[in-house]
Structures are given as C-alpha cells and as structure tokens.
Scaffold this motif. Structure first.
Motif, mmCIF file in Angstrom:
data_model
loop_
_atom_site.group_PDB
_atom_site.id
_atom_site.type_symbol
_atom_site.label_atom_id
_atom_site.label_comp_id
_atom_site.label_asym_id
_atom_site.label_seq_id
_atom_site.Cartn_x
_atom_site.Cartn_y
_atom_site.Cartn_z
ATOM 1 N N GLY A 433 0.792 -1.222 0.000
ATOM 2 C CA GLY A 433 0.000 0.000 0.000
ATOM 3 C C GLY A 433 0.818 1.262 0.000
ATOM 4 N N HIS A 434 1.939 1.283 -0.749
ATOM 5 C CA HIS A 434 2.783 2.467 -0.804
ATOM 6 C C HIS A 434 2.590 3.186 -2.138
ATOM 7 N N ASP A 435 2.388 4.479 -2.080
ATOM 8 C CA ASP A 435 2.236 5.303 -3.273
ATOM 9 C C ASP A 435 3.608 5.512 -3.907
ATOM 10 N N PRO A 436 3.845 5.012 -5.138
ATOM 11 C CA PRO A 436 5.174 5.142 -5.772
ATOM 12 C C PRO A 436 5.559 6.580 -6.081
ATOM 13 N N GLU A 437 4.614 7.514 -5.935
ATOM 14 C CA GLU A 437 4.953 8.924 -6.132
ATOM 15 C C GLU A 437 5.626 9.510 -4.896
ATOM 16 N N ILE A 438 5.541 8.784 -3.782
ATOM 17 C CA ILE A 438 6.173 9.251 -2.544
ATOM 18 C C ILE A 438 7.593 8.687 -2.494
#
Length: 647
Positions: A433-438
């Motif tokens: 559940g990690h946003d690759p934009e972060i």
C-alpha cells in the motif's frame, strides 16, 4: 606550548659551537632557546656535551674547562628564570673522583635534575671511558652541582603538573644504540616524550640507520622521540658531524633537520600525547611489558602554562587512509587487493563453491568487488564465466552507469544478466500500500531489498556465493539498507574506506587491465557516488548524490580514523580537521558534518552488529566479531553535546 587537545610543541636544536668554549656556546644556546620560545615550544633539546662541545678529548680532564662549563650552566639557569620552556643541554658534570657525560634539565632558573649517560662507548672512533664514568658508578640520588643540591641518576623522569600526559625520559647518545636502551624502561614507567642528547658522527649510510633507529624506538615504545645531534662545527680531527636532529612519534618521523648546515639549526613540531596514551591503553602487549619490565623511577615535577596552538606545525593528513606519495600508495593498494583476494579465495575453497554472484551497478564499490572476484577466480583456476554479474536497473538507473556496467562485464567475460526491478518494486508497492509517487525511505529500500533477493536466490539456484560490495565508510554511516545491500555471503570491501576504494580501482586499471578495460574503469571513477534509488534529473543525469546527503566521504573517513584509531573526542577531531582541511571546508561545514557522522554512527550500529564476514585489510575495522563491539542502543548524547559546544 601544551594545548587542551594533547599537543605539546617540542624542539631539537643543533647550535653552532666552538670546541672548549662554553662562553661562546652558551650564547648560541640561548639564542636558540629564544627562537624556540617564539615558536611556543614547551621543550627544547640540545646535543650531547653541547656546553663544551663533544670533541674536547683530554681537555675534559682540565679543571679550567670543567669549571667554565659549570659557570655556563649557572648562566643558563639565570637566563631561564621566569621561562616556562624546559631546556635539556649536554654538559660534563664532575664531582669527587668522577666525571659524567650528562643531560642537564633546566626550567625557571632551576636545575630540575641531571641524567648521566649509561653506556659509555669505547670502540672504533670512541674513547669516552678515558674521560667519563658510566651512570651506575655513583649510587647516590643527589649531587652538589652549580652550588646547589640537585637530583642525579638514571632513574629520573620529569613529570608535568600542568598536563599529566607529559612525562619526559632522557637518554644520552649511545644509550639508544644499546641492546635495551634506558628509554625502554622509561616508557614502560610512563614516559611519553623521550629525549636524546647526542653527538653521533657521520659515516656512509649512518644517517638512514640513525633515522630508522629513532623511528623504531618511538614505534616500539608508542612514544615521541626527540633526537638532537651535534653539528658541523665540532672538531674535524677525524670525525665529521652533521646536526642530524630528528623528531618522531610512534614510528613516524615528523621532522628532520637538514644535515651539514653551517649555522645553528632548530626544528620544531608538535607531539600528540593524547594519541600516544590512547594507543598505549589499547595495546595489551605494552601493558603486559610494563608489568614485567618496569623499574622504579623518581618523578621530578614542573609546571607550565597551556597554550592555544590554533594552527599546528605538523602536517595533519586530510586522507589518513591514503598514502600521499604514489609509490607508497601503489604498494598499499597492491597489499589490500591481495588481502581481499586471499580472503575470498579461502571462503570459496571452504564452501566448495565454484560460482559467485555480484550485483553490478556501475559504481565504485561493486566494481572493486568484481575486480577482486575476478582475480580470485583467476588464482583458483576457475573461469570468469563462473562469475554471475547481475545488473538490476531501477527507477534511478542512468544511462552512464548502465552502459558502463554492460561494457565492464563484457570486457571481463563474466556471465552477465540483466534483471529489471521496476515491475517487481511496483508490485511490492501495491502489496504494502505504498504510493510510488512518494519518494521516501520505503521507496528506496524496496529497491535495495528487491536487488538483494534476486542475488541471494540466484546464488541458491546456481550453488554460488553472493559477494558483498559495501565499504567501511558506508558501514560507519549506516548508508546501507538493512537486509538489503547490507547483506551478502562475504563482504570483500567491508574494511576498505571509501577514500581508498577509488585508488584501488585506479590501481587495478593501471596495473592489471588492458587499455580498453582500463578506459571503462576510468569512466566509472569519474561517475558521482550514488545509490541511484531516486529518478534521474530531467537531463538523465544522477540526481541523488550521496555526498550531498550524508556529507563528503573524505571528511567522514577522517572523522572515523581519528575516532577509531585514537579515541579522540569530537572537539579534537574538529580541531584536527580544521588544520587538515582549512583550504577546503569552513569550521561551520566541519561542525555540521561531524555532527552527522556521530549521529549516524551511533544510530546505525544495529546494522554493523550483524555484518557478514569480510577480510580485515587495515587497522580500522567495524567487524562486530573483532575490532568494534558496541551496543546498538548506546546513547550519542555526550558526543553530540560536545559538538554543539564547538566554537
């Protein structure tokens, strides 16, 4: 003179003398003392029998000369009144039926003590027993000298009340050339600064031997050694002297006088007494020797003012892991490379592996690891194609590093494979559940761990051994992903500092490779250091430069060396760094990065506590099994507070 960081400034003088003319000689000696005071020296040493000159021969039996020498010493005492500097001169000292060849120690108008020569040479060109008695022929602790009662004997040390680490031991010329020099016992009883008043004459190759003798004695005793020798104006009846003064510290010659100078000469530099004490505390052999061999010495105390000594005369090497001259540097690289190869060869033979797996990024560390592995396979008569090199491009991989990786592996004929980690990392981002934009630490560490998983699983599949690439500097800063690039089956670079990795790769390129392969290595050397975990900039260049984030590796290696080698405090390390890097970094920059170093060093110990095996190549190692045992939850507060108080 003596400063709060443990430096004491010392001098060795060779005055222009007239044989058998103490009146003239004492004036030259006094002039040199004034020069030494201008240099803020705490101690100055003069040659053997410098009051009279060494080559007086049978004149040493003349009452007129002996009385004139006594008067000159009295004059020197008067001259020294109110002066902090400790003065050590050579003089004939006669009383009762004896005449002794002595070192006389004077400060603030007073004779602190007289140390007689123990070993009186009487061979070849030396006939000293004709005039002088050895120290052990007189058993009393005091003599009447220059109209006062003064301590006398070979069992005297001179102890500073102002700076407890400063304890002076003295020997006279031939004493050093004996099988067991008196300075050995002096050092084992606490002397840190050893002085030699000498009149060693010149012969072919004797200067080199003399320098080696001083250097080795200082190393063996973990001490500073100041050797002052008679100059060219001694008698030349049969002997020639050169004024070869030497200042050494723990096996390193810090300063040497130009030989055969026609005028009075003086060399001055600093001795690092805290460094010497740190080395002695760590050296169990030295401590064991003290129990067996130490003698009972009397301690005569003296007081001195402390001085700031903002700038040091001695050279502080900004790159302590890297020899400054090319020949020594090449020899260091050859030795380290061979140690790395021997360590890896033993591990491969022991495990029965015939294959190795290395992740190649186009950076310096993985390049060095590959070069070590290639040499290892060569000496084990195993083909290069058994080295499985895997490049794993990710979000931050640039064309330059990618292309250099391919070219290098092809040039070395390894078994090369490319495995992109982009899709696997994106899937993992989705799974957790990690946003690759972060672009945070999770974004970076997912990539590092994905790469390690590929390497480990490939090794399992082919029955190989994963060769680690991380270096000593990265381990010190914790600049590695825990259970990512932090882990391997054998870490060949684990005790090689970053500042030396570059020279090792260059050495291999110049000494071991053909022209085309060397060209690839030179381009890798010119590539900025980066983990390449963040996307490239708009022009496709590396955007994530390690030294912009954690600081310059040359500073961190400097900090690491002095902290580990000598247990130096942050304030002292910053002081040394300001002297070493005064042309490169401001005091504020040094303070900023030393704080980063200590904060990271303490907080990242948990990574070092479970390091893979790797060869120890130098005196500094962070292996939890050998050189560095530190709890992972130790507090850095006292070190960080000290840094905050640096002005």
């Amino acid at each position: 003179m003596v400063n709060r960081y443990g430096f004491v400034r010392v001098g060795a003088a060779a005055p222009k003398l007239k044989v058998a003319d103490p009146v003239y000689n004492i004036k030259e000696i006094e002039n040199l003392i004034l020069k030494a005071e201008d240099e803020n020296a705490a101690v100055i040493t003069f040659p053997e029998l410098s009051i009279s000159a060494y080559t007086c021969g049978d004149l040493f039996g003349q009452e007129s000369l002996l009385k004139a020498c006594d008067e000159a010493v009295k004059e020197l005492c008067t001259f020294s009144a109110g002066r902090d500097i400790v003065i050590v001169v050579g003089a004939p000292v006669s009383f009762m039926q004896f005449t002794f060849n002595c070192a006389v120690v004077i400060q603030r108008g007073k004779i602190l003590g007289v140390v007689p020569k123990m070993y009186i040479p009487n061979y070849s060109e030396f006939y000293e027993r004709r005039w002088f008695s050895p120290a052990n022929t007189y058993k009393a602790d005091e003599i009447i000298y220059c109209n006062e009662k003064v301590p006398f004997g070979r069992d005297i040390l001179f102890q500073s009340e102002s700076f407890e680490e400063l304890t002076i031991g003295i020997e006279v010329c031939e004493d050093l050339w004996s099988a067991i020099p008196p300075s050995s016992y002096q050092a084992l009883s606490g002397a840190t600064l050893l002085l030699n008043v000498s009149a060693s004459n010149e012969l072919v190759n004797k200067a080199a031997y003399r320098a080696d003798l001083v250097k080795q004695q200082s190393a063996r005793l973990i001490a500073a050694y100041v050797y002052s020798a008679s100059g060219v104006h001694e008698s030349t009846t049969d002997l020639v002297f050169s004024g070869h003064s030497i200042i050494a510290e723990n096996g390193v010659i810090l300063e040497q006088a130009e030989r055969f100078e026609r005028e009075s000469s003086l060399i001055v530099t600093e001795i690092d007494l805290l460094r010497l004490n740190s080395e002695r505390r760590k050296n169990l052999t030295f401590r064991d020797s003290e129990e067996i061999s130490s003698k009972n010495f009397r301690r005569i105390t003296f007081k001195q003012k402390k001085a700031e000594l903002k700038e040091l005369k001695r050279m502080v090497n900004p790159h302590p892991f890297v020899p400054s001259d090319v020949e020594s540097r090449n020899e260091r690289c050859r030795e380290i490379f061979n140690i790395q190869v021997a360590g890896l060869a033993k591990r491969i033979e022991h495990t029965g592996s015939t294959k190795a797996v290395i992740g190649i990024s186009g950076g310096l560390d993985s390049t060095l690891a590959l070069l070590v592995t290639l040499k290892t396979f060569n000496i084990l008569n195993m083909p290069a194609e058994n080295i499985h090199t895997i490049t794993m491009p990710g979000f931050g991989t640039t064309d330059r590093t990618y292309n250099n990786t391919i070219k290098l592996c092809r040039a070395l004929n390894t078994n090369f494979k490319e495995v992109s980690i982009v899709e696997a990392s994106l899937l993992h981002f989705k799974d957790i559940g990690h946003d690759p934009e972060i672009l945070d630490v999770t974004y970076e560490n997912v990539q590092a761990r994905e790469r390690t998983q590929i390497l480990m699983d490939t090794a399992n599949k082919i029955g190989g051994l994963v060769v680690g690439t991380g270096d000593l500097s990265e381990l010190a800063l914790g600049w590695a992903t825990y259970n990512g690039d932090h882990m391997s089956m054998y870490g060949v670079n684990a005790s090689v500092p970053k500042t030396l990795v570059r020279y090792l790769v260059r050495w291999v390129a110049e000494k071991e490779m053909d022209k085309d392969t060397a060209a690839i290595l030179f381009d890798i050397l010119d590539t900025p250091v980066s983990p390449e975990l963040l996307p490239a900039d708009k022009s496709g260049q590396i955007s994530q430069k390690t030294e912009d984030i954690v600081g310059p590796y040359e500073l961190h290696d400097f900090f690491l060396y002095h902290m580990m080698k000598y247990g130096a405090t942050p304030k002292k390390i910053a002081y040394l760094a300001n002297n070493a890097f005064k042309q490169s970094y401001s005091t504020d920059e040094i303070k900023k990065w030393i704080k980063v170093f200590y904060r990271r060093f303490f907080s990242q110990q948990f990574k070092r506590s479970c390091l893979p095996d790797g060869p120890k190549v130098g005196t500094i190692s962070l292996s939890p099994r050998g050189d560095w045992r530190m709890p992972s939850d130790a507090s850095a507060n006292i070190w960080l507070e000290e840094i905050d108080n640096i002005k």
